[in-house]
Design a protein around this motif. Structure first.
Motif: not given
Length: 282
Positions: A98, A147, A164, A199-200, A203-204, A206
């Protein structure tokens, strides 16, 4: 290249010969390895020098606090090391990493332009170790811009989910278009869409990582400011009991200052919080 029992024609022989030449080029002599390593160092240094020049020209105030410098330079270094480890050990796919985590963090704690510059420098460094680096650069730059644009102020957890999803959608759309352009849509790799999904999902994470970085580097995110604005905060609750008039005055000042901040493009959440607590000493 050649199936069992297939006749080796002149055309197939040329393909084999080209493969042999390419294979020999990949097996670099040990004497050439230091030159490759030196070239990598120069390439990385150039990217960091350009990033430093940008900061000195447009964000010189960041150099006044070591935490700003540490965060700006640490994030791309860590992500680049992880990417290099994944590529060298053939672990999963680098598109699962990510990379948009970096511009999101920089955007939340600092500003958009710095986030985009750091993201570009990191993408260029990672692309150096990849075979098909053009595809990687195009997809990551587009995803990074998405983003940054979709997360201007982080005040709710749902914003991370939306960001995301937008990043995932950008990957899918750009990769599909890239495949149609280069391969006429025939040889699209289905595995890539799985990588974009992973990847998405990564990204959560984060959101909790932002809390950790906030504590380590001493930043104050918009999420923390929202928590401080909660009237059920023990300190504000005590203020309503001990000095209700002052509390009402502080609320009015907070609302007015936040409206002014919105008009001039300042950080409304930060201004509102400061105004809410400006008379807390009473």
């Amino acid at each position: 290249i050649i199936d069992r029992g297939e006749t080796v024609t002149d055309e197939l022989y040329d393909i084999l010969r080209s493969y042999e030449i390419d294979y020999e080029k990949r097996n670099i002599d040990e004497a050439k390895i230091p030159y490759k390593f030196i070239g990598q160092i120069i390439f990385v240094l150039i990217n960091f020098v350009l990033m430093t020049i940008f900061l000195s020209l447009f964000r010189a105030d960041y150099f006044e606090h070591i935490r700003n410098v540490a965060l700006i330079y640490a994030l791309p270094v860590v992500l680049s090391i992880i990417a290099a480890f994944m590529v060298s050990h053939k672990m999963l796919n680098v598109f699962m990493l990510p990379c948009c985590f970096v511009p999101i963090v920089i955007r939340v704690f600092m500003d958009s332009r710095t986030a985009f510059m750091v993201h570009c420098a990191m993408v260029m460094i990672i692309s150096m170790i990849l075979t098909n680096n053009y595809e990687f650069v195009v997809l990551q730059i587009a995803a990074g811009m998405t983003a940054i644009h979709s997360l201007r102020e982080l005040s709710q957890r749902s914003q991370i989910v939306r960001t995301a999803f937008m990043v995932f959608l950008t990957y899918v759309v750009f990769y599909t278009g890239y495949s149609f352009y280069h391969e006429n849509g025939i040889k699209m790799d289905q595995w890539m869409y799985i990588c974009f999904t992973v990847n998405g999902v990564l990204l959560l994470f984060t959101y909790p990582l932002l809390w950790m970085l906030e504590k380590v580097f001493g930043f104050t995110s918009d999420v923390t400011l929202v928590e401080l604005n909660n009237v059920h905060n023990p300190l504000l609750q005590r203020m309503t009991e001990v000095a209700p008039g002052t509390f009402q005055h502080s609320m009015q000042v907070a609302n007015l200052s936040a409206e002014v901040a919105n008009k001039i493009g300042a950080k409304a959440q930060l201004v509102r919080t400061g105004a809410l607590y400006h008379d807390i000493g009473k």
